[in-house]
Design an enzyme around this catalytic site. Sequence first.
Site: not given
Length: 174
Positions: A108, A131, A139-140, A166
């Site tokens: 963050y 979001n 956002c993950h 991912e």
Amino acid sequence: MQTFLLDRMATPVGELVLIADEQDRLRAIDWTDHQARLMKLLNSHYRANHFQLREQRNPGGLTEAMQRYFSGELAVIDTLPVMTAGTEFQRIVWQQLRQIPCGEILTYGELAKRIGRPTASRAVGMANGSNPISIVVPCHRVIGSQGALTGYAGGVQRKQWLLQHEGYLQKDLL
């Protein structure tokens, strides 16, 4: 009155609700077990321009594109058109989220620095949590300063799965 198109799809980690506008832009994606939160968010963002929901299969090919993402074609989400409401600050944060490459993460604090607000990590966290287009506006990919997988509205287990999918997290680390 604006019409939004709603579709649902199964994923390996639960059912998703996709909401698009009639110009085939994603307006929202969330898990069906959080649909009440999604509706509250839509109502807060679009109350001035009343909207209605109409079910439509695969609006603008978006559901199919998300199926391709879950099948391993990860880069497809980078090409999907999105449109969000929200405050100017939120939209800046959400635009920056789309710049985080697949398989990478940011804290963050790092995200706050990237938008030129180095002391605004809490505000960035709040914007991240608001979001409306999870996964596509990734956002993950934002984690806590100590590497904790915190702050994903869909649940930490889904955040872990998405980061593993991912290529950021290895299966044996979970």
